[in-house]
Design an enzyme around this catalytic site. Sequence first.
Site, PDB file in Angstrom:
ATOM      1  N   LEU A   1      17.224  21.057  52.677  1.00 50.59           N
ATOM      2  CA  LEU A   1      17.749  19.631  51.957  1.00 50.59           C
ATOM      3  C   LEU A   1      19.200  19.480  52.549  1.00 50.59           C
ATOM      4  O   LEU A   1      19.619  20.649  52.819  1.00 50.59           O
ATOM      5  CB  LEU A   1      17.675  19.739  50.555  1.00 50.59           C
ATOM      6  CG  LEU A   1      16.355  19.708  49.935  1.00 50.59           C
ATOM      7  CD1 LEU A   1      16.333  19.806  48.444  1.00 50.59           C
ATOM      8  CD2 LEU A   1      15.490  18.304  50.248  1.00 50.59           C
TER       9      LEU A   1
ATOM     10  N   LYS B   1      27.377  30.670  56.771  1.00 56.83           N
ATOM     11  CA  LYS B   1      26.824  29.759  57.520  1.00 56.83           C
ATOM     12  C   LYS B   1      27.993  28.558  57.703  1.00 56.83           C
ATOM     13  O   LYS B   1      28.100  28.048  58.721  1.00 56.83           O
ATOM     14  CB  LYS B   1      25.454  28.935  56.818  1.00 56.83           C
ATOM     15  CG  LYS B   1      25.101  27.854  57.615  1.00 56.83           C
ATOM     16  CD  LYS B   1      24.922  27.787  58.897  1.00 56.83           C
ATOM     17  CE  LYS B   1      24.427  26.466  59.476  1.00 56.83           C
ATOM     18  NZ  LYS B   1      23.427  25.827  59.159  1.00 56.83           N
TER      19      LYS B   1
END
Length: 302
Positions: free
Chosen positions: A72, A178
Site C-alpha cells: 500500500l 528503505k
Amino acid sequence: MTLKIGFVGLGMMGLPMLDNLARGGDDFDILAYDRDPARLDRLAAHPAWNRTLRPAADLRALAACDVVITMLPDSTITNAVIEGEDGLAAVMRAGSVLLDMGSSNPAETLRLAPRLRAVGVTLIDAPVSGAVAKAAAGTLAIMVGADAAGLERVRPVLSRMGASLIHTGAVGSAHAMKALNNYVYAAGLLAASEALLIAQRMDLDLDVFTDVLNASSGRNVATETKLRQFVVPGTYNGGFALALMAKDLRTADALQALAGVSATQLSLCTALWQRAREALPAGADNTEIHRYLERLNAPAPA
C-alpha cells in the site's frame, strides 16, 4: 503443504508482484483484495485465476491466511487496513504473519508490531526497491525486518517476487533503511537533474555529458537508469510517482529526530521535492523533478 496467502493492494507495484507470486505451481493458495474492484478485474486473464488465485470480497475473507501481504502507498492507508473496523488486526488468526511490503513509516511499524504480537500475529516489514520493471521481472531487492526464524518463514514467499533478500535486522529496520535509501537516490537524481540543466543552458551535448557522468565519479543509479532513458528525451515515465518519492523523503526526514541527528541536506532535499509535488500535476513521475527545475529557472518574460 499449501500456504494460504492474502495479498492486499494491486497498484502499479502490487499487481506485477502478485502476478509473480501466483506463478510457479500449486504450493500457494492466494486471495487478492483491493478496494478498487477494477484492479481485481485485471487478474481475470492470469493463468492461475480461479484456481490458486482468487478474489477476496473483503478483508474478513483473509482470516484463514497463513501470511497476509500489504503493498500500500503509505502508513495512513496501511494503518487503516490493519487497525480499521474488521481490519487485519481483528481478523487474522493467531500464528499468522503480516508482511508489510509498502514503504511505511518505521515509527508506525514499531508501534504496530507489539499490538499485533498481542493477538498472536507477527509483523514483518519487507519494503522493495527496483520500481515497476523489476517488479514485473520478479527481480526486486527486498529488505526484511524480522528475526531469523521469521525471515526463513517468509523466504519462499519473498523469493517469488525478488532476486535479492537483505536481512536488515529487527522489525522496523527495513522500513527505516528503505526510506534512507530513497533519500540517497532522490538526492542523486536531484543533483543529476541540476547538473543536466546547467549543461543544457551551456549548449553542451547532453548525451555526451551523460556518458561522462557514467564513466566518472558522478555516476549513480539516476545517471545510469534515468537520464538518457527518461530525462534527456523528456518522456518522464520512469515508473515511480514523484508524490511517493516526496512521501518517502518526509519519512526519511522524520528519522532525524528519532536518531538525534541533524541532516541539513536531507531537510533541503525533502523541502524541494515537496514543493515539486505541489507544483506538478497529480501523477507526475519522479523524473519530472528535472521539469520542475526547468520551471524554476525559466527565463523571465521580456
